[in-house]
Design a protein around this motif. Structure first.
Motif, PDB file in Angstrom:
ATOM      1  N   HIS A 341     -61.113  77.819  72.732  1.00  0.00           N
ATOM      2  CA  HIS A 341     -61.612  77.086  73.590  1.00  0.00           C
ATOM      3  C   HIS A 341     -63.017  76.300  73.249  1.00  0.00           C
ATOM      4  O   HIS A 341     -63.593  75.301  74.536  1.00  0.00           O
ATOM      5  CB  HIS A 341     -62.485  78.491  74.757  1.00  0.00           C
ATOM      6  CG  HIS A 341     -61.077  79.656  75.100  1.00  0.00           C
ATOM      7  ND1 HIS A 341     -61.296  80.894  74.235  1.00  0.00           N
ATOM      8  CD2 HIS A 341     -60.807  78.794  76.237  1.00  0.00           C
ATOM      9  CE1 HIS A 341     -60.333  81.090  75.044  1.00  0.00           C
ATOM     10  NE2 HIS A 341     -59.548  80.355  75.974  1.00  0.00           N
ATOM     11  N   SER A 342     -63.922  76.698  72.086  1.00  0.00           N
ATOM     12  CA  SER A 342     -64.709  75.151  72.147  1.00  0.00           C
ATOM     13  C   SER A 342     -63.669  74.171  71.922  1.00  0.00           C
ATOM     14  O   SER A 342     -64.803  72.893  72.658  1.00  0.00           O
ATOM     15  CB  SER A 342     -65.523  75.411  70.313  1.00  0.00           C
ATOM     16  OG  SER A 342     -65.871  76.406  70.715  1.00  0.00           O
ATOM     17  N   ARG A 343     -62.967  73.645  71.149  1.00  0.00           N
ATOM     18  CA  ARG A 343     -62.437  72.445  71.060  1.00  0.00           C
ATOM     19  C   ARG A 343     -62.407  71.961  72.965  1.00  0.00           C
ATOM     20  O   ARG A 343     -62.107  70.259  73.096  1.00  0.00           O
ATOM     21  CB  ARG A 343     -60.944  72.457  71.136  1.00  0.00           C
ATOM     22  CG  ARG A 343     -60.109  70.505  70.209  1.00  0.00           C
ATOM     23  CD  ARG A 343     -59.092  71.242  70.198  1.00  0.00           C
ATOM     24  NE  ARG A 343     -58.887  72.154  67.925  1.00  0.00           N
ATOM     25  CZ  ARG A 343     -58.104  73.676  67.907  1.00  0.00           C
ATOM     26  NH1 ARG A 343     -57.756  73.653  68.339  1.00  0.00           N
ATOM     27  NH2 ARG A 343     -59.453  73.315  66.403  1.00  0.00           N
ATOM     28  N   GLN A 344     -61.249  72.916  73.781  1.00  0.00           N
ATOM     29  CA  GLN A 344     -61.130  72.282  75.728  1.00  0.00           C
ATOM     30  C   GLN A 344     -62.786  71.907  75.787  1.00  0.00           C
ATOM     31  O   GLN A 344     -62.635  71.525  76.877  1.00  0.00           O
ATOM     32  CB  GLN A 344     -60.880  73.818  75.792  1.00  0.00           C
ATOM     33  CG  GLN A 344     -60.134  73.739  77.223  1.00  0.00           C
ATOM     34  CD  GLN A 344     -59.279  74.522  78.347  1.00  0.00           C
ATOM     35  OE1 GLN A 344     -58.864  75.641  77.048  1.00  0.00           O
ATOM     36  NE2 GLN A 344     -59.574  74.836  79.267  1.00  0.00           N
ATOM     37  N   LEU A 345     -64.177  72.888  75.777  1.00  0.00           N
ATOM     38  CA  LEU A 345     -65.180  72.482  76.242  1.00  0.00           C
ATOM     39  C   LEU A 345     -65.088  71.117  76.061  1.00  0.00           C
ATOM     40  O   LEU A 345     -65.457  70.576  76.478  1.00  0.00           O
ATOM     41  CB  LEU A 345     -65.743  74.029  75.920  1.00  0.00           C
ATOM     42  CG  LEU A 345     -66.992  72.947  76.705  1.00  0.00           C
ATOM     43  CD1 LEU A 345     -67.501  73.626  78.287  1.00  0.00           C
ATOM     44  CD2 LEU A 345     -68.541  74.638  76.441  1.00  0.00           C
ATOM     45  N   PHE A 346     -65.434  70.472  74.805  1.00  0.00           N
ATOM     46  CA  PHE A 346     -65.496  69.349  74.113  1.00  0.00           C
ATOM     47  C   PHE A 346     -65.230  68.716  74.869  1.00  0.00           C
ATOM     48  O   PHE A 346     -65.575  67.391  75.206  1.00  0.00           O
ATOM     49  CB  PHE A 346     -65.283  69.755  72.439  1.00  0.00           C
ATOM     50  CG  PHE A 346     -65.933  68.557  71.478  1.00  0.00           C
ATOM     51  CD1 PHE A 346     -67.668  68.658  71.238  1.00  0.00           C
ATOM     52  CD2 PHE A 346     -65.720  67.907  70.702  1.00  0.00           C
ATOM     53  CE1 PHE A 346     -67.824  67.808  70.929  1.00  0.00           C
ATOM     54  CE2 PHE A 346     -65.507  66.706  70.190  1.00  0.00           C
ATOM     55  CZ  PHE A 346     -66.681  66.830  70.152  1.00  0.00           C
ATOM     56  N   HIS A 347     -64.099  68.816  74.787  1.00  0.00           N
ATOM     57  CA  HIS A 347     -63.115  67.626  74.878  1.00  0.00           C
ATOM     58  C   HIS A 347     -62.816  67.196  76.717  1.00  0.00           C
ATOM     59  O   HIS A 347     -62.890  66.202  76.925  1.00  0.00           O
ATOM     60  CB  HIS A 347     -61.513  68.136  74.674  1.00  0.00           C
ATOM     61  CG  HIS A 347     -61.103  67.553  73.580  1.00  0.00           C
ATOM     62  ND1 HIS A 347     -59.377  67.970  72.818  1.00  0.00           N
ATOM     63  CD2 HIS A 347     -61.975  67.465  72.037  1.00  0.00           C
ATOM     64  CE1 HIS A 347     -60.124  67.530  71.547  1.00  0.00           C
ATOM     65  NE2 HIS A 347     -61.200  68.084  71.165  1.00  0.00           N
ATOM     66  N   THR A 348     -63.285  68.369  77.253  1.00  0.00           N
ATOM     67  CA  THR A 348     -63.521  68.160  79.110  1.00  0.00           C
ATOM     68  C   THR A 348     -64.265  67.509  79.134  1.00  0.00           C
ATOM     69  O   THR A 348     -64.469  66.456  80.167  1.00  0.00           O
ATOM     70  CB  THR A 348     -63.898  69.407  79.482  1.00  0.00           C
ATOM     71  OG1 THR A 348     -62.197  71.015  78.869  1.00  0.00           O
ATOM     72  CG2 THR A 348     -63.748  69.134  80.949  1.00  0.00           C
ATOM     73  N   ARG A 349     -65.390  67.234  78.837  1.00  0.00           N
ATOM     74  CA  ARG A 349     -66.529  65.994  78.514  1.00  0.00           C
ATOM     75  C   ARG A 349     -66.302  65.397  77.951  1.00  0.00           C
ATOM     76  O   ARG A 349     -67.055  64.419  78.387  1.00  0.00           O
ATOM     77  CB  ARG A 349     -67.869  67.334  77.986  1.00  0.00           C
ATOM     78  CG  ARG A 349     -69.019  66.267  78.068  1.00  0.00           C
ATOM     79  CD  ARG A 349     -69.479  66.142  79.005  1.00  0.00           C
ATOM     80  NE  ARG A 349     -70.701  66.044  79.942  1.00  0.00           N
ATOM     81  CZ  ARG A 349     -70.166  63.959  80.013  1.00  0.00           C
ATOM     82  NH1 ARG A 349     -70.155  63.709  79.457  1.00  0.00           N
ATOM     83  NH2 ARG A 349     -71.649  63.528  80.201  1.00  0.00           N
ATOM     84  N   LEU A 350     -65.773  65.010  76.648  1.00  0.00           N
ATOM     85  CA  LEU A 350     -65.182  64.061  76.258  1.00  0.00           C
ATOM     86  C   LEU A 350     -64.378  62.455  76.399  1.00  0.00           C
ATOM     87  O   LEU A 350     -64.845  61.576  76.970  1.00  0.00           O
ATOM     88  CB  LEU A 350     -65.579  63.765  74.670  1.00  0.00           C
ATOM     89  CG  LEU A 350     -66.954  64.186  74.213  1.00  0.00           C
ATOM     90  CD1 LEU A 350     -66.781  65.002  72.950  1.00  0.00           C
ATOM     91  CD2 LEU A 350     -67.968  62.915  73.900  1.00  0.00           C
ATOM     92  N   PHE A 351     -63.373  63.293  77.153  1.00  0.00           N
ATOM     93  CA  PHE A 351     -62.008  62.845  77.157  1.00  0.00           C
ATOM     94  C   PHE A 351     -61.056  62.842  78.831  1.00  0.00           C
ATOM     95  O   PHE A 351     -61.647  64.120  79.093  1.00  0.00           O
ATOM     96  CB  PHE A 351     -61.188  62.720  76.501  1.00  0.00           C
ATOM     97  CG  PHE A 351     -61.735  62.905  75.117  1.00  0.00           C
ATOM     98  CD1 PHE A 351     -61.668  60.893  74.352  1.00  0.00           C
ATOM     99  CD2 PHE A 351     -61.564  63.975  73.998  1.00  0.00           C
ATOM    100  CE1 PHE A 351     -62.455  61.429  73.000  1.00  0.00           C
ATOM    101  CE2 PHE A 351     -61.882  63.805  72.777  1.00  0.00           C
ATOM    102  CZ  PHE A 351     -62.736  62.745  72.537  1.00  0.00           C
ATOM    103  N   LYS A 352     -60.368  61.976  79.324  1.00  0.00           N
ATOM    104  CA  LYS A 352     -59.940  62.077  80.587  1.00  0.00           C
ATOM    105  C   LYS A 352     -58.822  63.326  80.465  1.00  0.00           C
ATOM    106  O   LYS A 352     -58.381  63.784  79.337  1.00  0.00           O
ATOM    107  CB  LYS A 352     -59.631  61.089  81.001  1.00  0.00           C
ATOM    108  CG  LYS A 352     -60.562  60.358  81.576  1.00  0.00           C
ATOM    109  CD  LYS A 352     -59.635  58.688  81.869  1.00  0.00           C
ATOM    110  CE  LYS A 352     -61.230  57.643  81.850  1.00  0.00           C
ATOM    111  NZ  LYS A 352     -60.986  56.173  82.281  1.00  0.00           N
TER     112      LYS A 352
END
Length: 668
Positions: A341-352
């Motif tokens: 979930h940390s990775r999902q939140l991080f990627h949601t903010r940084l990548f389309k």
């Protein structure tokens, strides 16, 4: 975007340089003594401004540099005050008196003004000497590098996604289901009689930035429709209990008691009990900090309503246990996000949505997330920082190394401050200034975007640039703070445009600390914030709750004659005397017990740019209101003013006149 006129980094050096240039113009040729000092000072200040802007990007400047930066910034404020006084003293040079008596009066007036000009000219000379001395003490004008920066003109939808409805929130489904189960199922520990007689409560506990409020809100949104009445109220560290109880009464009764005189605490508790007595209700009491607060709030809820439910959130285990002991309760310890979930939140903010993390950044991303330790606010803050840098391995490594091992030592406090410090020092100077200004708002405040941008403009943080208006640039600043995760959207319209924002209390702690450290804003009230190293010369003063006879005690030992902004919040009992605030530019007296006679002093504040009288008892504006030639914003909403004096047309710089629709313009 160009450097702001006023900033936390450079103080008012930019407008000072502009005013010095004006004083070198033909209009002021006759003031030869002052002109000599001004000419040599202008170039020195321009060099200092450039150096200060570079130094503001340094997260940890050495002690000598920091002392020098503070001295120059403070001197810039004093210099602008002296220049404004000088220009005010010669403002009526073209007036021609008629009649013998008037000529005598005018001659005496000119004599007084000559004395004032001589005094102010000497002040400028003395300040020039101080500037030169400070410059000599720090003869190292060097440049520093920082992360590259970009400015987004619109809100990045990825920044909003992490705050949107449940389907888009990361890692919330499982804990939400667990809390709903605790609220709904029978408690095997309780006797049958207890289950029938006591309402049920779940207290969510965890450190700041863990997502307690978000989780409680998701449960609230899902369950409230199953009850006859409901309410969600935020308490915070320094609660106004009358306001909190009014909010609960307003929400459960679906009537507006929030802005009315609906009684004292005891009367409000009785009203809430009477209303809820025979109803099924669901209430969330968010962010409880102390025993006394809960002791008052819990009295408002009928304990025998076994079909009703309450959720509380707190950072302290002792408070969570207290809440649960009051009723039939469970403690829910909120967990950090797992790596998925940390990775999902991080990627949601940084990548389309259709974009993956580049392979060359994957290892660094994992290392950054390990240091964030599953804290949602930390992940949001660090991803907001990275979203505004180049996607290069070198820069991402710099960010990772800067975090250090602070999170591993104390993830709830020290590491979070380090994360926020990184995000703060990555901001350009104008955004640092706009962010720190948010420290004037109380915890859990909903901050209207339009009102905030008007304040930024009046303070001089933002100004018109090229084809963009000051307000449009203010919106860009607001949007970028959203993009970086430093403010959160509170309300949006039908088109998805953010209309208001909130500041997470952990971020508010950080910017309040920085504001005091930079002598940017002085906060006094409840609690009384003290800092033994804080300057006694106040530039912006925010009084957050002053009881009768206490304003003098709070301001004792402080120099108030150079205050530029005075903001009163939390319904003061006593209005401080305004006689000493001769250099005020911002005055916010909204929701205060202000009456017509207080305006006699206000009309002599010739530098005033922003005057907020909203929801005061003012019924009449004085004719002298037209003397406030610098005024840009006048807010009269919710007052008893029914007509405006003719002199209102003299307010040539007035951009916003906020009134109720029935107000008339009068040429009396």
């Amino acid at each position: 975007m160009e450097a702001a006129l006023v900033s936390v980094a450079t103080g008012v050096l930019k407008p000072v340089i502009g005013k010095l240039t004006t004083l070198l113009g033909n209009e002021y040729k006759r003031f030869k003594t002052v002109r000599k000092e001004i000419k040599s000072l202008t170039h020195e200040l321009a060099a200092m401004e450039a150096f200060l802007l570079k130094m503001s990007e340094e997260e940890d400047p050495d002690v000598q540099d920091k002392v020098w930066m503070n001295e120059v910034r403070e001197l810039s404020y004093d210099l602008e005050d002296a220049i404004d006084d000088f220009m005010q003293s010669i403002g009526d040079k073209d007036e021609k008196p008629d009649g013998f008596i008037e000529k005598i009066k005018n001659s005496l007036g000119k004599l007084g003004k000559m004395t004032a000009r001589h005094r102010i000219g000497k002040e400028i000379q003395d300040l020039k000497k101080q500037i030169i001395e400070v410059g000599k003490r720090n003869a190292r004008y060097r440049s520093h590098e920082a992360f590259s920066k970009t400015v987004n003109a619109t809100v990045d939808p990825r920044a909003l996604a992490i705050f949107e409805h449940a389907s888009k929130l990361v890692g919330v489904d499982e804990p939400k289901a667990e809390i709903i189960k605790l609220l709904m199922e029978a408690d095997v520990r309780a006797s049958e009689q207890q289950q029938q007689q006591q309402l049920k409560i779940v207290s969510i506990v965890g450190s700041g930035g863990m997502g307690k409020t978000t989780l409680a809100n998701q449960v609230y949104q899902e369950l409230r429709g199953q009850y006859e009445c409901w309410a969600f109220v935020s308490v915070s560290r320094n609660p106004d209990m009358t306001k909190i109880l009014r909010t609960i009464l307003s929400e459960v009764a679906k009537k507006d008691y929030a802005t009315t005189e609906a009684g004292n605490i005891q009367q409000l508790v009785i009203k809430i009990i009477d209303f809820l007595a025979d109803k099924r209700y669901f209430v969330v009491v968010d962010d409880i900090w102390d025993v006394d607060t809960w002791d008052i709030v819990k009295r408002a809820f009928p304990a025998t309503s076994s079909t009703s439910r309450i959720i509380t959130t707190t950072r302290m285990n002792s408070i969570a246990h207290l809440c649960c002991s009051s009723f039939n309760g469970h403690i829910y310890n909120i967990r950090a996000l797992d790596m998925v979930h940390s990775r999902q939140l991080f990627h949601t903010r940084l990548f389309k949505s259709d974009e993956d993390c580049p392979s060359y950044l994957q290892e660094i991303s994992e290392q950054i997330l390990e240091k964030c330790d599953g804290l949602p606010l930390a992940i949001i803050a660090i991803s907001g920082l990275l979203a505004n840098t180049e996607r290069t391995k070198n820069i991402w490594n710099q960010v990772k190394d800067s975090i250090g091992r602070a999170l591993e030592r104390n993830p709830s406090v020290e590491g979070m401050m380090k994360i926020l410090s990184l995000s703060y020092f990555d901001l350009p100077p104008y955004l640092k200034t706009c962010l720190l200004y948010l420290s004037i708002y109380l915890e859990d405040s909903t901050i209207e975007k339009k009102g905030l941008i008007r304040r930024w403009i009046a303070e001089g943080f933002i100004h018109r640039e090229g084809r963009y208006t000051a307000y449009e640039l203010g919106e860009r600043c607001f949007n970028e703070l959203l993009n970086r995760g430093l403010i959160q959207p509170a309300e949006t319209n039908l088109y998805g445009i953010v209309k208001s924002c909130r500041v997470h209390d952990t971020i508010l702690d950080f910017i309040t600390f920085k504001s005091r450290e930079e002598n940017f804003i002085t906060l006094l009230g409840v609690p009384i914030l003290t800092n033994e190293n804080q300057s006694k010369v106040v530039r912006r003063l925010c009084l957050q709750g002053v009881e009768e006879g206490n304003s003098t005690i709070l301001t004792a030992g402080l120099v108030l004659s150079h205050v530029r902004s005075l903001i009163l919040v939390r319904g003061l009992v006593e209005i401080p005397s305004l006689e000493e605030f001769s250099h005020l530019r911002i005055l916010d007296l909204s929701f205060q017990p202000l009456e017509d006679h207080h305006l006699e002093v206000i009309v002599r504040l010739f530098q005033l740019r922003y005057l907020n009288l909203q929801r005061t008892k003012i019924s009449k504006l004085p004719e002298q209101i037209g003397h406030l030639g610098c005024l840009e914003v006048l807010d009269l909403r919710g007052t008893f003013v029914k007509e405006l004096p003719a002199s209102i047309v003299n307010l040539r710089k007035l951009m916003h006149l906020l009134v109720r629709s029935a107000l008339e313009y009068s040429l009396r």
